[in-house]
Each structure stands twice: as C-alpha cells, then as structure tokens.
Design an enzyme around this catalytic site. Sequence first.
Site, PDB file in Angstrom:
ATOM      1  N   SER A 155     -30.391   2.029  47.218  1.00  0.00           N
ATOM      2  CA  SER A 155     -29.613   1.954  45.983  1.00  0.00           C
ATOM      3  C   SER A 155     -29.832   3.148  45.063  1.00  0.00           C
ATOM      4  O   SER A 155     -29.107   3.316  44.084  1.00  0.00           O
ATOM      5  CB  SER A 155     -29.937   0.663  45.221  1.00  0.00           C
ATOM      6  OG  SER A 155     -31.208   0.740  44.608  1.00  0.00           O
ATOM      7  N   LYS A 193     -35.172   1.226  39.453  1.00  0.00           N
ATOM      8  CA  LYS A 193     -33.815   1.452  38.945  1.00  0.00           C
ATOM      9  C   LYS A 193     -33.861   2.366  37.729  1.00  0.00           C
ATOM     10  O   LYS A 193     -34.915   2.589  37.126  1.00  0.00           O
ATOM     11  CB  LYS A 193     -33.160   0.124  38.544  1.00  0.00           C
ATOM     12  CG  LYS A 193     -32.844  -0.800  39.703  1.00  0.00           C
ATOM     13  CD  LYS A 193     -31.725  -0.268  40.554  1.00  0.00           C
ATOM     14  CE  LYS A 193     -31.361  -1.247  41.668  1.00  0.00           C
ATOM     15  NZ  LYS A 193     -32.412  -1.363  42.673  1.00  0.00           N
TER      16      LYS A 193
END
Length: 234
Positions: A155, A193
């Site tokens: 991701s 993230k």
Amino acid sequence: MLTKKQSELLRFINERLKEAGVPPSFDEMKDALDLRSKSGIHRLIMALEERGFIRRLPNRARALEVLKLPEASVPAGPRGGRFSPAVIEGNLGKVRAPVTPVSDDFVPPISIPVMGRIAAGTPISAIQSRSHTISVPPDFLASGDHFALEVRGDSMIEAGILDTDTVIIRKQDTADSGDIVVALIDDEEATLKRLRRRGASIALEAANPAYETRIFGPDRVRIQGKLVSLLRRY
C-alpha cells in the site's frame, strides 16, 4: 520514567509475586489494567523489560522476575546488588554522542532491534516482539530511540516502500500531517501509513490507489513512531 500503565502493571506483578509466588496471567494483567486486548500487555511487558524493571526467565512459561521498582533503582527481588547489565537484548537503538572512529573513514554502526512485521496494506496484528537486531549506519538515524520493522504489503509503493523492505522508525508519539508513521488503531492493529489531519479526525493515507484512505477519531489512533529511513536487499 515509566508511564502510568507501565507503573501500574509493574506494581501488580510485584504484588502478585509477593502474595502467590507466581506472576499473574496475561488475562489477569489485562483485567487489572482495564485493557481491551492482551497485545497491550505484551507491549507494556516489553517496555518494562527494556528499561530493566523486569526480566523474563527462559524456558518457563509466564515466568517474570521484578528487578526494581520505580521509587528506587535497586532490585525488588532477593538477588541483591544493582541491576546493571551491559546489554539488554531488544533495547531501542539510540543515537549517542559521537565516538572516536577507529580510522578516519570508519564510524561504528548502531544496533537496532527488529520488532516484528508492520503492514503496508490491510492492518495486521500489532507489533508482537523483537526478533533480532540489525546494524545501521548512524547517518540513517535521527536523534532519539529507534527500532526496525519488516514491511508486508504494497500500500506504500508510491512512497518507495516495497514489500519485504525494512523500515527504520524513530520512536515518538506525535507526528506532523504528511509524515509516514507507525499507527496503532484501537490498541489492536498496527499499520504503516501517511498521517493526515482533517479537523479533529485522523486520516491514514495509503500511497497506492488500490487502497482507500481510512479516517478515525483522534482517540482511536496512537502514533508509535515516524519513518526516518529504509533498508532494502536485492
């Protein structure tokens, strides 16, 4: 200096050892500290062990020994003498004052613990325990304490972070909007993230269009550290 939860757990373990001669179970620790999961207890025990307050005894299930209490830096158990090991495996790597190099071209590397795997994708179980250590050039580190994590998932590929990379994280509990962080969600799941602040909410943003941005209330996300560098093997 211990956090409130670390101090509470240390005292609970010490009192149970005095009363029953055996440490409490992880479920008993979780209930005593009113935590939602045993992963929080794992992290508290690791922190106490790294700071020299407890020791996990090898080859014995649930075996913990209290070495000292916060009020005094003297052992709480019967062994006597000050506990001052030369090395505690798994201590966070800390950038120290410059040392005299062996030669003009050599600066000793710093040992950093690898604390497990981190998801760059769908969150996986929170960081469990240290697995081994790696040596990192000082130029790869910022000031403060550091740990490493092995990346799993894709991701963050547009930020240059690939599956199987090893990321170096500076331990801190705050971050600026735009920083890539290790975020702990609901004290249960850890993920890597980019942090974005949206009013009172916190957005955890992927660097891959295949993954959606997840938005949480501020009480659901705790920052564990900030990305400072990355290692990759070919």
